[in-house]
Design an enzyme around this catalytic site. Structure first.
Site, PDB file in Angstrom:
ATOM      1  N   THR A 105       0.860  -1.185   0.000  1.00  0.00           N
ATOM      2  CA  THR A 105       0.000   0.000   0.000  1.00  0.00           C
ATOM      3  C   THR A 105       0.895   1.234   0.000  1.00  0.00           C
ATOM      4  OG1 THR A 105      -1.782  -1.090   1.164  1.00  0.00           O
ATOM      5  CG2 THR A 105      -1.620   1.291   1.490  1.00  0.00           C
ATOM      6  N   GLY A 136     -10.982  -2.145   3.218  1.00  0.00           N
ATOM      7  CA  GLY A 136      -9.945  -2.036   4.247  1.00  0.00           C
ATOM      8  C   GLY A 136      -9.930  -0.634   4.845  1.00  0.00           C
ATOM      9  N   THR A 171      -0.707   1.880   7.004  1.00  0.00           N
ATOM     10  CA  THR A 171      -0.611   0.663   6.201  1.00  0.00           C
ATOM     11  C   THR A 171      -0.501  -0.542   7.120  1.00  0.00           C
ATOM     12  OG1 THR A 171       0.662  -0.547   4.548  1.00  0.00           O
ATOM     13  CG2 THR A 171       1.928   0.940   5.962  1.00  0.00           C
ATOM     14  N   ARG A 197     -14.994  -6.409   0.095  1.00  0.00           N
ATOM     15  CA  ARG A 197     -14.280  -6.101   1.349  1.00  0.00           C
ATOM     16  C   ARG A 197     -13.660  -4.690   1.269  1.00  0.00           C
ATOM     17  NH1 ARG A 197      -8.628  -4.752   2.644  1.00  0.00           N
ATOM     18  NH2 ARG A 197      -8.273  -5.376   4.776  1.00  0.00           N
TER      19      ARG A 197
HETATM   20  N1  ASP Z   1      -4.256  -1.537   4.883  1.00  0.00           N
HETATM   21  C1  ASP Z   1      -4.495  -2.176   3.616  1.00  0.00           C
HETATM   22  C2  ASP Z   1      -5.814  -2.917   3.655  1.00  0.00           C
HETATM   23  O1  ASP Z   1      -6.099  -3.521   4.664  1.00  0.00           O
HETATM   24  C3  ASP Z   1      -3.421  -3.130   3.238  1.00  0.00           C
HETATM   25  C4  ASP Z   1      -2.010  -2.679   3.527  1.00  0.00           C
HETATM   26  O2  ASP Z   1      -1.779  -1.569   3.947  1.00  0.00           O
HETATM   27  O3  ASP Z   1      -1.088  -3.471   3.304  1.00  0.00           O
HETATM   28  O4  ASP Z   1      -6.511  -2.927   2.676  1.00  0.00           O
END
Ligand code: ASP
Length: 350
Positions: free
Chosen positions: A208, A238, A259, A236
């Site tokens: 991310t 996030g 992240t 979904r």
């Molecule tokens: N936070 C992001 C999500 O859960 C993924 C990530 O940051 O790696 O979609």
């Protein structure tokens, strides 16, 4: 010795004293007598459990170059007086085009084998924001999020509606072949095989991207863009597109981009938690990031990190996982780092 050299040494001492999971700039202590820096920028390219042994030299070089190039765009714009929101958008657009990261091109696949992208942006001066989730077929989700902020009556669009809005605003479309990468597709196939065997396909691929900025006018902005998690279920959402979880900006406190394992960041409202600790609890940026990551999100069992800047140009890069791709700069120093427990050889201070 001139002051920038002294500051550089001080920062190195702090870094070696604190270890990776708690990095801050020399004045990250939040000294209230500190003069405001002209500008500051902190970016991330994802957090996760990885260390030096997990990356080949070539991969390490590629990440360093990509992060450094994105940082340079931000540094140049900030030195030239660009506004915080413009800088955040430009830096993230570059990272979205870079297939090393899980955002835009190179984004991970859902359980259905498609790429559904999330992004958000926040303006600390107006306390306005824009976000999109589950969008498909647009090259720069961060710019669509910016249009939501600047040109709609709303702050958050999802799926098909987000796509219709993006089209109406003239955003650049991109086909599946633009987003598709061998690396992300292999991860998807591995996750699928795992899921078919044991019903546990969800994979926390790092990558991310996020950017937080203080500009010369004293304004803060933050943005985050992602493909989410490999093999995520259709629909979904996030933390990355959720204002208050993955992204936050308020000139009175801080700009934050997160992240990590999104469900945990949503459950503890990480980005807004940092803001609240600063505004109401009078914590410094570094204390607030530590509290939100280790004290709240981490306590529940989640992992990941945040990068942030405050209104004086302090920078904090805090993660409870072993690694976070990250880079930061102020007018007199810049650095790129990625690994965890020991930082030897991975942080440059200029
Ligand atoms: N936070 C992001 C999500 O859960 C993924 C990530 O940051 O790696 O979609």
């Amino acid at each position: 010795m001139n002051t920038s050299i002294i500051k550089g040494w001080l920062m190195l001492m702090i870094i070696f004293a604190t270890g990776c999971s708690d990095l801050e700039s020399p004045t990250g202590s939040g000294d209230s007598n500190m003069e405001r820096r002209d500008w500051a920028i902190a970016i991330h390219g994802g957090a996760g459990y990885f260390g030096e042994k997990d990356l080949t030299d070539e991969q390490e070089r590629a990440y360093t170059e990509s992060l450094s190039a994105a940082l340079s765009i931000g540094e140049e714009m900030l030195a030239a007086g660009s506004g915080a929101v413009d800088v955040v958008e430009s830096v993230i657009r570059m990272l979205e085009d870079d297939s090393l990261f899980n955002a835009g091109r190179g984004a991970v696949f859902t359980a259905e084998g498609v790429q559904e992208l999330d992004a958000s942006i926040a303006d600390g001066a107006s306390r306005n924001c824009g976000a999109i989730t589950g969008i498909r077929g647009f090259r720069h989700p961060i710019s669509v999020a910016r249009s939501v902020m600047d040109s709609s009556d709303h702050v958050f669009f999802s799926g098909h509606g987000a796509g219709e809005f993006a089209l109406s605003m003239g955003h650049e479309e991109a086909g599946d072949d633009w987003f598709w990468t061998q690396k992300a597709f292999r991860r998807y196939e591995r996750a699928k095989a795992k899921s078919e065997q044991k019903n546990e396909g969800l994979d926390k691929k790092k990558g991310t991207v996020g950017c937080t900025v203080l500009d010369q006018a004293g304004h803060l902005a933050a943005g985050t863009s992602t493909g989410g998690m490999t093999y995520k279920q259709h629909g979904r959402i996030g933390d990355s597109p959720i204002i208050g979880a993955g992204t936050w900006a308020d000139d009175r406190s801080c700009a934050i981009s997160a992240t990590g394992w999104g469900e945990y960041f949503i459950r503890t409202g990480v980005a807004q938690d940092v803001h609240g600790r600063m505004l109401h609890g009078k914590e410094t940026l570094a204390q607030a990031c530590r509290g939100a990551i280790f004290g709240e999100m981490g306590e529940l069992g989640g992992d990941g990190g945040v990068v942030g800047v405050d209104a004086k140009g302090n920078i904090a890069l805090v993660c409870n996982s072993s690694g976070m791709f990250r880079a930061w700069a102020i007018p007199t120093e810049r650095g790129v780092a990625m690994f965890g427990a020991t930082l030897e050889g991975t942080v440059e201070v200029h």
